[in-house]
Scaffold this motif. Structure first.
Motif, short mmCIF file in Angstrom:
data_model
loop_
_atom_site.label_atom_id
_atom_site.label_comp_id
_atom_site.label_asym_id
_atom_site.label_seq_id
_atom_site.Cartn_x
_atom_site.Cartn_y
_atom_site.Cartn_z
N GLY A 1 -28.14 56.37 -44.93
CA GLY A 1 -27.25 56.39 -43.78
C GLY A 1 -27.73 55.47 -42.68
O GLY A 1 -28.90 55.07 -42.65
N ILE B 1 -27.27 54.81 -38.26
CA ILE B 1 -26.81 55.33 -36.98
C ILE B 1 -26.40 54.13 -36.14
O ILE B 1 -27.25 53.36 -35.68
CB ILE B 1 -27.91 56.15 -36.27
CG1 ILE B 1 -28.39 57.28 -37.17
CG2 ILE B 1 -27.38 56.71 -34.94
CD1 ILE B 1 -29.54 58.10 -36.57
N ARG B 2 -25.09 53.94 -36.01
CA ARG B 2 -24.60 52.78 -35.28
C ARG B 2 -25.09 52.81 -33.83
O ARG B 2 -25.32 53.89 -33.28
CB ARG B 2 -23.08 52.73 -35.35
CG ARG B 2 -22.56 52.54 -36.78
CD ARG B 2 -21.06 52.59 -36.85
NE ARG B 2 -20.54 53.91 -36.47
CZ ARG B 2 -19.28 54.29 -36.62
NH1 ARG B 2 -18.39 53.45 -37.14
NH2 ARG B 2 -18.90 55.50 -36.27
N ASP C 1 -23.72 55.26 -31.60
CA ASP C 1 -23.91 56.65 -32.01
C ASP C 1 -25.35 57.14 -31.83
O ASP C 1 -25.65 58.30 -32.11
CB ASP C 1 -23.51 56.83 -33.48
CG ASP C 1 -22.02 56.65 -33.71
OD1 ASP C 1 -21.24 56.89 -32.77
OD2 ASP C 1 -21.65 56.25 -34.83
N LEU D 1 -25.45 60.47 -34.66
CA LEU D 1 -24.43 60.56 -35.70
C LEU D 1 -24.71 59.56 -36.82
O LEU D 1 -24.90 58.37 -36.55
CB LEU D 1 -23.05 60.30 -35.09
CG LEU D 1 -22.60 61.26 -34.01
CD1 LEU D 1 -21.24 60.83 -33.43
CD2 LEU D 1 -22.53 62.69 -34.52
N VAL D 2 -24.71 60.05 -38.03
CA VAL D 2 -25.04 59.22 -39.19
C VAL D 2 -23.79 58.82 -39.93
O VAL D 2 -22.92 59.63 -40.21
CB VAL D 2 -25.99 59.97 -40.14
CG1 VAL D 2 -26.25 59.14 -41.40
CG2 VAL D 2 -27.30 60.29 -39.45
N THR D 3 -23.70 57.52 -40.27
CA THR D 3 -22.67 57.01 -41.15
C THR D 3 -23.28 56.83 -42.53
O THR D 3 -24.28 56.12 -42.68
CB THR D 3 -22.11 55.66 -40.65
OG1 THR D 3 -21.55 55.86 -39.35
CG2 THR D 3 -21.04 55.13 -41.58
N ALA D 4 -22.72 57.51 -43.53
CA ALA D 4 -23.32 57.47 -44.87
C ALA D 4 -23.23 56.07 -45.47
O ALA D 4 -22.30 55.30 -45.19
CB ALA D 4 -22.61 58.46 -45.79
N VAL D 5 -24.21 55.76 -46.31
CA VAL D 5 -24.26 54.49 -47.03
C VAL D 5 -24.10 54.81 -48.50
O VAL D 5 -24.83 55.66 -49.05
CB VAL D 5 -25.59 53.76 -46.78
CG1 VAL D 5 -25.71 52.53 -47.67
CG2 VAL D 5 -25.71 53.37 -45.32
#
Length: 202
Positions: free
Chosen positions: A184, A186-187, A190, A195-199
């Motif tokens: 993941g 974290i932009r 974010d 907040l984590v965006t999954a990879v």
């Protein structure tokens, strides 16, 4: 009854006092090195030893009745990495089971051999599965270059927050078969919230 510690560490020497960990105000101090962890020039070799050693400590695997332990990974500027003693210090909590544990990251590391340079902090969760929580990921709780967290099953995660960069996203990794897998990001916008965006798999 004391709660559990979250560990942070720092490079400032403090006066010698008895014990492996202690508090001054809101800050936790830990001693190093921890003799249960073999030092190494490869920081991953140190990280791989942490969970098995922590899980031998009292209540480290006891879920709702468990104890978090926190410490720091550091060097003395010579390219060798060490782990500090683990600390169970935290804020007072009610007696009995709890579905959330919180430890205080050590702010200072004391090593009588020299001046510690802290790379990151580590802490345990007495449950499994138990991934890195939002509170573990938010920018306000990041002090060092990396954060290591593991649960009672020794699932190990690493956060690289990149707090000094407004453009580079933070990165969340899972340790698998002695390698780090990016799971993941974290932009930048974010990081404040963790907040984590999954990879996806490559």
């Amino acid at each position: 009854m004391l709660g559990l510690l979250v560990g942070c560490a720092s490079n400032t020497p403090v006066p010698s006092v008895p014990g492996d960990y202690w508090r001054t105000g809101n800050h936790v101090h830990v001693r190093g090195p921890w003799d249960a962890i073999q030092p190494s020039s490869n920081v991953d070799a140190v990280i791989d030893q942490l969970c098995p050693a922590i899980m031998k400590l009292p209540r480290a695997r006891d879920r709702e009745y468990g104890q978090e332990y926190c410490g720091a990974i550091y060097s003395l500027g010579d390219g060798t990495y060490y782990a500090s003693m683990p600390s169970p210090l935290g804020e007072p909590v009610p007696v009995g089971p709890a579905n959330k544990k919180k430890c205080i990251p050590p702010r200072y590391v004391v090593d009588e051999r020299g001046r510690p340079v802290v790379l990151g902090d580590f802490h345990s969760h007495p449950w499994s599965p138990s991934p890195m929580s939002p509170a573990d990921r938010i920018a306000a709780t990041q002090i060092w270059s990396i954060r290591i967290q593991f649960d009672r099953a020794c699932t190990v995660m690493k956060l690289i927050p990149y707090l000094d960069s407004d453009a580079r996203p933070g990165e969340v990794y899972l340790r698998k078969e002695k390698r780090w897998k990016l799971v993941g990001v974290i932009r930048p916008e974010d990081k404040r919230y963790g907040l984590v965006t999954a990879v996806g798999d490559e």
